[in-house]
Write an enzyme that holds these catalytic residues in place. Structure first.
Site, mmCIF file in Angstrom:
data_model
loop_
_atom_site.group_PDB
_atom_site.id
_atom_site.type_symbol
_atom_site.label_atom_id
_atom_site.label_comp_id
_atom_site.label_asym_id
_atom_site.label_seq_id
_atom_site.Cartn_x
_atom_site.Cartn_y
_atom_site.Cartn_z
ATOM 1 N N GLY A 71 0.805 -1.212 0.000
ATOM 2 C CA GLY A 71 0.000 0.000 0.000
ATOM 3 C C GLY A 71 0.843 1.270 0.000
ATOM 4 N N THR A 72 1.900 1.274 0.778
ATOM 5 C CA THR A 72 2.724 2.488 0.886
ATOM 6 C C THR A 72 3.335 2.843 -0.464
ATOM 7 O OG1 THR A 72 3.193 1.983 3.200
ATOM 8 C CG2 THR A 72 4.699 3.518 2.104
ATOM 9 N N ASN A 150 -8.755 3.514 8.079
ATOM 10 C CA ASN A 150 -8.194 2.339 8.757
ATOM 11 C C ASN A 150 -8.501 2.313 10.250
ATOM 12 O OD1 ASN A 150 -6.301 4.561 8.072
ATOM 13 N ND2 ASN A 150 -5.015 3.599 9.613
ATOM 14 N N GLN A 178 -7.948 -0.493 2.897
ATOM 15 C CA GLN A 178 -8.851 -1.123 3.882
ATOM 16 C C GLN A 178 -10.176 -1.562 3.266
ATOM 17 O OE1 GLN A 178 -8.047 -2.109 6.801
ATOM 18 N NE2 GLN A 178 -6.138 -1.001 7.132
ATOM 19 N N SER A 198 -3.359 -3.353 -0.743
ATOM 20 C CA SER A 198 -2.230 -4.023 -0.094
ATOM 21 C C SER A 198 -2.592 -5.484 0.192
ATOM 22 C CB SER A 198 -1.922 -3.290 1.219
ATOM 23 O OG SER A 198 -1.006 -4.032 1.976
ATOM 24 N N GLY A 199 -1.702 -6.399 -0.210
ATOM 25 C CA GLY A 199 -1.989 -7.833 -0.065
ATOM 26 C C GLY A 199 -2.238 -8.276 1.358
ATOM 27 N N THR A 236 12.663 -7.086 -10.361
ATOM 28 C CA THR A 236 12.203 -8.473 -10.507
ATOM 29 C C THR A 236 10.975 -8.692 -9.644
ATOM 30 O OG1 THR A 236 14.445 -9.171 -10.971
ATOM 31 C CG2 THR A 236 12.910 -10.902 -10.289
ATOM 32 N N CYS A 324 2.594 6.069 20.330
ATOM 33 C CA CYS A 324 3.565 6.553 21.309
ATOM 34 C C CYS A 324 4.714 7.206 20.569
ATOM 35 C CB CYS A 324 4.053 5.383 22.149
ATOM 36 S SG CYS A 324 4.932 5.929 23.589
HETATM 37 N N1 PLP Z 1 -3.137 2.824 3.622
HETATM 38 C C1 PLP Z 1 -3.945 2.389 4.598
HETATM 39 C C2 PLP Z 1 -5.332 2.945 4.727
HETATM 40 C C3 PLP Z 1 -3.487 1.424 5.506
HETATM 41 O O1 PLP Z 1 -4.299 1.012 6.501
HETATM 42 C C4 PLP Z 1 -2.161 0.930 5.357
HETATM 43 C C5 PLP Z 1 -1.622 -0.030 6.329
HETATM 44 O O2 PLP Z 1 -2.002 -0.070 7.491
HETATM 45 C C6 PLP Z 1 -1.373 1.409 4.293
HETATM 46 C C7 PLP Z 1 -1.891 2.355 3.457
HETATM 47 C C8 PLP Z 1 0.021 0.906 4.080
HETATM 48 O O3 PLP Z 1 0.012 -0.366 3.455
HETATM 49 P P1 PLP Z 1 1.300 -1.305 3.516
HETATM 50 O O4 PLP Z 1 1.428 -1.805 4.906
HETATM 51 O O5 PLP Z 1 1.005 -2.420 2.540
HETATM 52 O O6 PLP Z 1 2.448 -0.498 3.062
#
Ligand code: PLP
Length: 387
Positions: A71-72, A150, A178, A198-199, A236, A324
């Site tokens: 996802g990131t 999330n 999500q 995100s997988g 790859t 935190c």
């Molecule tokens: N976006 C949302 C809404 C998420 O909840 C998350 C992970 O918690 C991410 C992005 C990031 O995804 P990843 O952990 O696959 O990088």
């Protein structure tokens, strides 16, 4: 002690069917899909199948799917790639409640001199579309708004937002990390240009994700190197991750009804019982538009971390809305943006379920949680001050 796992928005267990599918890819079918030989070629076929499976879940064409590391990366690629493709436009619109994978990118862009607009949300975490309309203009390169939050599970009216951006010719990205697998999607019928998933949030392994890029959307790649993913994301391929994600997408499609029946019923049972049995607690998020698996509750006058530690003693895994940071407990930026009072934001707990949860686990938690809250309140200095 058995683990009761209610932290599925953080990550999910990999489905058995996914594990079976990917096992041979480590020691039997380990070729490089870019190789000329038959051994490698058969891996390329597995990636093509995974692309088809993902496209079927999203309701799009397989050529619109790019595999990433999660996802990131998908969020970074979408926002930075769309901006690089429209260098004359200097404005980005997002919301105050995005995941850091979007917010950190937007804040970096702000430091670089872009105009970044962070839309506010109301007490239930809902966006004001009139505010979006007000800011959308010809200088806007990209709007990035999450599909579902999330922390609270609140869902935004993404198809409506996509129509608004399309009408102004602005690229629209949504972080659907999500949402995918929990609610039905059909991208062929929507105006969304870019979508991240995100997988590991849908029972596939960690370290793999997807960026959906609608045909015709201009995006400059930022991972440069080989010609993988049609030249749009070099490197790859993470073959086991990709094949596992494909299978997980197929399973998600098959289990979609269960998310909205069994998982939602369990979530509602847990939520109702907690709100009934624990005084001074409140639900965070939009009760009408929420993911079926997520429930975020604030327990006034107690620390979320203390609740988590005591739940942990019973093997119950949940998460708190506080992070935190540098020695001080900062309440979550999402709850702060919603105007949740300090004493409630500090005591917020997120329970996020999956199809692997059972009614016994829910009932076990309903039995253990109320005495934990009473006990912590007896010890809490906030209660004396506040009452
Ligand atoms: N976006 C949302 C809404 C998420 O909840 C998350 C992970 O918690 C991410 C992005 C990031 O995804 P990843 O952990 O696959 O990088």
């Amino acid at each position: 002690m058995k683990t009761v796992y209610f932290d599925n928005n953080a990550t999910t267990r990999v489905a058995d069917e996914v594990i079976e599918e990917i096992k041979p890819l480590f020691c039997e079918l380990y070729g490089n899909p870019s190789s000329m030989h038959t051994f490698g070629g058969q891996i390329g076929r597995r990636i093509r199948e995974a692309r088809e499976q993902a496209a079927a879940l999203l309701g799009c064409d397989a050529s619109e799917i790019i595999f990433t590391s999660g996802g990131t990366e998908s969020d970074n690629m979408a926002i930075k790639g769309a901006l690089a493709a429209a260098p004359h436009k200097r404005k980005v619109i997002t919301s105050r409640v995005e995941h850091p994978a979007v917010l950190a990118v937007c804040r970096e862009l702000d430091n670089q001199g872009y105009t970044v607009v962070e839309l506010s949300v109301d007490k239930q975490g809902r966006l004001d579309l009139a505010e979006l309309e007000e800011h959308l203009d010809e200088n806007t390169a990209v709007v990035t708004i999450m599909y579902a939050n999330n922390e609270t599970g609140t869902m935004f009216p993404i198809d409506r937002i996509a129509q608004m951006t399309a009408a102004k010719g602005v690229v629209f990205h949504t972080d659907a990390v999500q949402a995918v697998g929990k609610i039905p999607l059909n991208l062929s019928r929507s105006s969304i240009d870019l979508l991240s998933l995100s997988g590991h949030k849908l029972h596939a392994p960690k370290g793999v994700g997807i960026l959906y890029i609608r045909k015709g959307t201009r995006l400059v790649p930022f991972m440069l190197g080989g010609h993988q993913e049609a030249g749009r994301r070099a490197g790859t391929e993470n073959v086991p991750g990709i094949v596992g994600l494909g299978r997980a997408c197929e399973l998600a499609a098959a289990h979609l009804d269960e998310e909205n029946t069994k998982v939602k019923r369990l979530r509602d049972r847990l939520e109702k019982a907690i709100l009934k049995k624990c005084p001074d607690c409140r639900l965070n998020g939009d009760p009408a538009n929420r993911l079926p698996n997520t429930c975020n509750i604030s327990f006034e006058f107690v620390e979320g971390e203390a609740i988590l530690l005591m739940l942990d003693k019973y093997g119950i895994c949940a998460s708190s809305g506080s992070a935190c940071t540098s020695g001080s407990l900062e309440p979550s930026h999402v709850l702060r943006a919603m105007g949740v009072p300090f004493t409630a934001a500090h005591g917020s707990i997120r329970f996020s379920l999956s199809r692997y949860n059972t009614q016994e686990e829910v009932d076990y938690t309903i039995e253990k949680l109320p005495p934990i809250i009473s006990k912590l309140r007896e010890l809490s200095p906030f209660v004396v001050k506040a009452r």
